[in-house]
Scaffold this motif. Structure first.
Motif, PDB file in Angstrom:
ATOM      1  N   ILE A 253       0.821  -1.144   0.173  1.00  0.00           N
ATOM      2  CA  ILE A 253       0.062   0.192   0.036  1.00  0.00           C
ATOM      3  C   ILE A 253       0.821   1.235   0.107  1.00  0.00           C
ATOM      4  CG2 ILE A 253      -1.785   1.193   1.223  1.00  0.00           C
ATOM      5  CD1 ILE A 253      -2.848  -1.198  -0.261  1.00  0.00           C
ATOM      6  N   GLU A 254       1.914   1.224   0.861  1.00  0.00           N
ATOM      7  CA  GLU A 254       2.795   2.379   0.922  1.00  0.00           C
ATOM      8  C   GLU A 254       3.435   2.693  -0.464  1.00  0.00           C
ATOM      9  OE1 GLU A 254       5.481   2.492   3.864  1.00  0.00           O
ATOM     10  OE2 GLU A 254       4.156   2.714   5.588  1.00  0.00           O
ATOM     11  N   SER A 255       4.125   1.619  -1.012  1.00  0.00           N
ATOM     12  CA  SER A 255       4.563   2.027  -2.319  1.00  0.00           C
ATOM     13  C   SER A 255       3.791   2.218  -3.503  1.00  0.00           C
ATOM     14  CB  SER A 255       5.522   0.643  -2.641  1.00  0.00           C
ATOM     15  OG  SER A 255       4.940  -0.430  -2.794  1.00  0.00           O
ATOM     16  N   THR A 256       2.701   1.621  -3.687  1.00  0.00           N
ATOM     17  CA  THR A 256       1.822   1.906  -4.802  1.00  0.00           C
ATOM     18  C   THR A 256       1.005   3.105  -4.725  1.00  0.00           C
ATOM     19  OG1 THR A 256       0.148   0.217  -3.860  1.00  0.00           O
ATOM     20  CG2 THR A 256       1.868  -0.520  -5.344  1.00  0.00           C
ATOM     21  N   MET A 257       0.459   3.259  -3.294  1.00  0.00           N
ATOM     22  CA  MET A 257      -0.428   4.264  -3.063  1.00  0.00           C
ATOM     23  C   MET A 257      -0.108   5.368  -2.190  1.00  0.00           C
ATOM     24  SD  MET A 257      -3.706   1.597  -2.604  1.00  0.00           S
ATOM     25  CE  MET A 257      -5.090   3.039  -2.614  1.00  0.00           C
ATOM     26  N   PHE A 258       0.371   5.127  -0.955  1.00  0.00           N
ATOM     27  CA  PHE A 258       0.738   6.045   0.037  1.00  0.00           C
ATOM     28  C   PHE A 258       1.660   7.183  -0.308  1.00  0.00           C
ATOM     29  CE2 PHE A 258       1.546   7.338   4.421  1.00  0.00           C
ATOM     30  CZ  PHE A 258       0.150   8.013   4.720  1.00  0.00           C
ATOM     31  N   VAL A 259       2.663   6.656  -0.594  1.00  0.00           N
ATOM     32  CA  VAL A 259       4.085   7.593  -0.850  1.00  0.00           C
ATOM     33  C   VAL A 259       3.592   8.490  -1.887  1.00  0.00           C
ATOM     34  CG1 VAL A 259       6.122   7.707  -1.591  1.00  0.00           C
ATOM     35  CG2 VAL A 259       5.407   6.137   0.119  1.00  0.00           C
ATOM     36  N   LYS A 260       2.937   8.167  -3.035  1.00  0.00           N
ATOM     37  CA  LYS A 260       2.410   8.957  -4.182  1.00  0.00           C
ATOM     38  C   LYS A 260       1.543   9.992  -3.652  1.00  0.00           C
ATOM     39  CE  LYS A 260       3.061   5.402  -7.625  1.00  0.00           C
ATOM     40  NZ  LYS A 260       2.264   4.738  -8.610  1.00  0.00           N
ATOM     41  N   TRP A 261       0.317   9.566  -2.720  1.00  0.00           N
ATOM     42  CA  TRP A 261      -0.495  10.276  -2.238  1.00  0.00           C
ATOM     43  C   TRP A 261       0.070  11.592  -1.198  1.00  0.00           C
ATOM     44  CZ3 TRP A 261      -2.759  11.325   2.694  1.00  0.00           C
ATOM     45  CH2 TRP A 261      -3.824  11.821   2.830  1.00  0.00           C
ATOM     46  N   LEU A 262       1.093  11.194  -0.490  1.00  0.00           N
ATOM     47  CA  LEU A 262       1.937  11.834   0.264  1.00  0.00           C
ATOM     48  C   LEU A 262       2.567  13.124  -0.468  1.00  0.00           C
ATOM     49  CD1 LEU A 262       3.666   9.915   3.219  1.00  0.00           C
ATOM     50  CD2 LEU A 262       1.565  11.464   3.452  1.00  0.00           C
ATOM     51  N   ARG A 263       3.144  12.828  -1.666  1.00  0.00           N
ATOM     52  CA  ARG A 263       4.059  13.764  -2.488  1.00  0.00           C
ATOM     53  C   ARG A 263       2.917  14.456  -3.077  1.00  0.00           C
ATOM     54  NH1 ARG A 263       9.149  11.990  -3.022  1.00  0.00           N
ATOM     55  NH2 ARG A 263       9.625  10.110  -2.738  1.00  0.00           N
ATOM     56  N   LYS A 264       1.692  14.133  -3.592  1.00  0.00           N
ATOM     57  CA  LYS A 264       0.869  14.902  -4.206  1.00  0.00           C
ATOM     58  C   LYS A 264       0.132  15.956  -3.147  1.00  0.00           C
ATOM     59  CE  LYS A 264      -4.174  14.359  -5.691  1.00  0.00           C
ATOM     60  NZ  LYS A 264      -5.233  13.550  -5.749  1.00  0.00           N
ATOM     61  N   ASN A 265       0.048  15.604  -1.785  1.00  0.00           N
ATOM     62  CA  ASN A 265      -0.506  16.547  -0.969  1.00  0.00           C
ATOM     63  C   ASN A 265       0.511  17.428  -0.175  1.00  0.00           C
ATOM     64  OD1 ASN A 265      -3.509  15.972  -0.794  1.00  0.00           O
ATOM     65  ND2 ASN A 265      -2.591  13.955  -1.078  1.00  0.00           N
ATOM     66  N   LEU A 266       1.829  16.755  -0.001  1.00  0.00           N
ATOM     67  CA  LEU A 266       2.776  17.675   0.678  1.00  0.00           C
ATOM     68  C   LEU A 266       4.047  18.268  -0.028  1.00  0.00           C
ATOM     69  CD1 LEU A 266       3.089  15.184   3.975  1.00  0.00           C
ATOM     70  CD2 LEU A 266       1.589  17.405   3.687  1.00  0.00           C
ATOM     71  N   CYS A 267       4.049  17.878  -1.085  1.00  0.00           N
ATOM     72  CA  CYS A 267       5.130  18.134  -1.971  1.00  0.00           C
ATOM     73  C   CYS A 267       4.621  19.242  -3.177  1.00  0.00           C
ATOM     74  CB  CYS A 267       6.070  17.170  -2.707  1.00  0.00           C
ATOM     75  SG  CYS A 267       6.699  15.985  -1.528  1.00  0.00           S
ATOM     76  N   ASN A 268       3.275  19.815  -2.956  1.00  0.00           N
ATOM     77  CA  ASN A 268       2.735  20.585  -3.984  1.00  0.00           C
ATOM     78  C   ASN A 268       2.846  22.122  -3.371  1.00  0.00           C
ATOM     79  OD1 ASN A 268       1.181  21.930  -5.848  1.00  0.00           O
ATOM     80  ND2 ASN A 268       0.028  20.102  -6.237  1.00  0.00           N
ATOM     81  N   VAL A 269       3.411  22.946  -4.026  1.00  0.00           N
ATOM     82  CA  VAL A 269       3.317  24.358  -3.301  1.00  0.00           C
ATOM     83  C   VAL A 269       2.102  24.940  -3.384  1.00  0.00           C
ATOM     84  CG1 VAL A 269       5.983  24.706  -4.162  1.00  0.00           C
ATOM     85  CG2 VAL A 269       3.896  25.272  -5.951  1.00  0.00           C
ATOM     86  N   ASP A 270       1.046  24.384  -3.934  1.00  0.00           N
ATOM     87  CA  ASP A 270      -0.133  24.993  -3.892  1.00  0.00           C
ATOM     88  C   ASP A 270      -0.730  24.794  -2.829  1.00  0.00           C
ATOM     89  OD1 ASP A 270       0.058  26.180  -6.620  1.00  0.00           O
ATOM     90  OD2 ASP A 270      -1.006  24.510  -7.452  1.00  0.00           O
ATOM     91  N   ALA A 271      -0.334  23.622  -2.221  1.00  0.00           N
ATOM     92  CA  ALA A 271      -0.808  23.440  -0.628  1.00  0.00           C
ATOM     93  C   ALA A 271      -0.495  24.340   0.241  1.00  0.00           C
ATOM     94  CB  ALA A 271      -0.317  22.072  -0.277  1.00  0.00           C
ATOM     95  N   PHE A 272       0.462  25.133  -0.078  1.00  0.00           N
ATOM     96  CA  PHE A 272       1.011  26.211   0.818  1.00  0.00           C
ATOM     97  C   PHE A 272       1.008  27.569   0.438  1.00  0.00           C
ATOM     98  CE2 PHE A 272       3.589  22.020   1.225  1.00  0.00           C
ATOM     99  CZ  PHE A 272       2.968  21.719   2.358  1.00  0.00           C
ATOM    100  N   SER A 273      -0.176  27.801  -0.446  1.00  0.00           N
ATOM    101  CA  SER A 273      -0.111  29.078  -1.127  1.00  0.00           C
ATOM    102  C   SER A 273      -0.344  30.265  -0.291  1.00  0.00           C
ATOM    103  CB  SER A 273      -1.585  28.904  -2.134  1.00  0.00           C
ATOM    104  OG  SER A 273      -2.625  28.593  -1.326  1.00  0.00           O
TER     105      SER A 273
END
Length: 325
Positions: free
Chosen positions: A139-159
């Motif tokens: 789950i972590e390798s196929t879903m969770f890490v990608k989901w974390l990157r999408k939500n926490l590595c996106n500058v728009d999340a900290f606009s």
């Protein structure tokens, strides 16, 4: 009678999917001070000691995230982390790694050569590495890490912040660390299982068997340390950050996808392990959350699933030789 049992299983499955996926009060994560930009950072060094995880990430990275969490906590809102099953699964895997270490140490110190003890070790290692850890990391390798990157590595999340790029970069480094540790754990687990399997060979000497047993002890200790490190990092930085950045509806949606990916049968086995990890933690808060978030019907089925699903999967072997079981 058979129809009644099938109906009950279907009701429980529906409750697990619905309740775990839509709960809105799982975990209130409040931090206290005590375009994506994620990419690998070679400055992050491997550290397998559970209490020293922060030392392996540069101070600026930690500082940036702490400042964000401190500022976010001032708004006074009750932000919640809803992906509770992930936390409990991590706790379950840590508990199982510790039990495997104890089993291997018991067999080694008592110079056990009987087939039942060695069979238990192989079954235990198979359960920990090839089922519990494999399920979590799939789950972590196929879903969770990608989901974390999408939500926490996106500058728009900290606009709303002038430091958005730095925060996205900092979270990228932390997620890289978690992902790298996962890969390390998988390598340790593979080697551990190979050594555990070798102990039961009929073609080796007692001295060789003892060497394999000592290696299983060493590797399970190392695995446990690595898992503790990962959990420290997750609880300190990831859990409160997700609660601040990701909406409740998005967390619930992702939670549903995880449950569907695990499958109902596998989810029930993992639920038994999660229950035991929560109860052995001694945390009344965790127990209360578990009782609140897991449907009553599912909770009363845990002991039945322990016998019909959990034990046959190999979990029974982790308690081999323990006098109070």
């Amino acid at each position: 009678m058979r129809c009644t049992a099938i109906l009950l299983r279907r009701i429980v499955a529906l409750l697990l999917l619905c309740h775990l996926g839509v709960s809105s009060t799982c975990f209130a994560a409040v931090y206290t001070p005590s375009g994506e930009t994620c990419r690998s950072d070679s400055s992050i060094t491997t550290d397998v000691r559970g209490g020293a995880i922060v030392n392996s990430i540069d101070e600026r990275t930690i500082s940036v995230i702490k400042q964000f969490l401190t500022a976010s906590s001032i708004d006074g809102q009750n932000h919640e982390f809803l992906i509770q099953g992930w936390r409990w699964h991590c706790m379950s895997l840590i508990r199982d790694a510790d039990r495997l270490e104890r089993l291997a140490a018991h067999l080694s110190s008592n110079k056990v050569n009987d087939e039942s003890g060695l069979e238990a070790l192989v079954s235990a290692a198979n359960y920990v590495v090839n089922f519990n850890m494999a399920g979590l990391y799939r789950i972590e390798s196929t879903m969770f890490v990608k989901w974390l990157r999408k939500n926490l590595c996106n500058v728009d999340a900290f606009s709303d912040s002038s430091n958005a790029a730095a925060m996205a970069s900092a979270f990228g480094k932390v997620i890289d660390k978690i992902d790298n540790q996962r890969v390390d754990c998988e390598k340790i687990g593979k080697e551990l299982y190979e050594n555990a399997s070798a102990t039961s060979s009929s073609s080796i000497t007692t001295e060789q068997r003892q060497r394999y047993l000592r290696e299983v002890v060493r590797l399970s200790t190392r695995l446990s340390d690595q898992l503790h490190s990962m959990r420290n990092l997750q609880e300190m930085l990831i859990v409160p950050s997700i609660s601040q950045v990701v909406s409740a509806s998005e967390q619930k949606s992702f939670n549903n996808k995880v449950l569907l990916a695990l499958g109902l049968l596998e989810s029930r086995v993992h639920l038994v392990g999660m229950h035991d990890a929560v109860w052995e933690s001694g945390s009344e808060i965790e127990k209360q959350k578990f009782e609140k978030e897991i449907p009553y019907v599912a909770r009363i089925m845990i002991e039945r699933w322990r016998k019909s699903l959990y034990a046959p999967k190999g979990a029974w072997a982790l308690d081999y030789g323990v006098s109070d079981k």
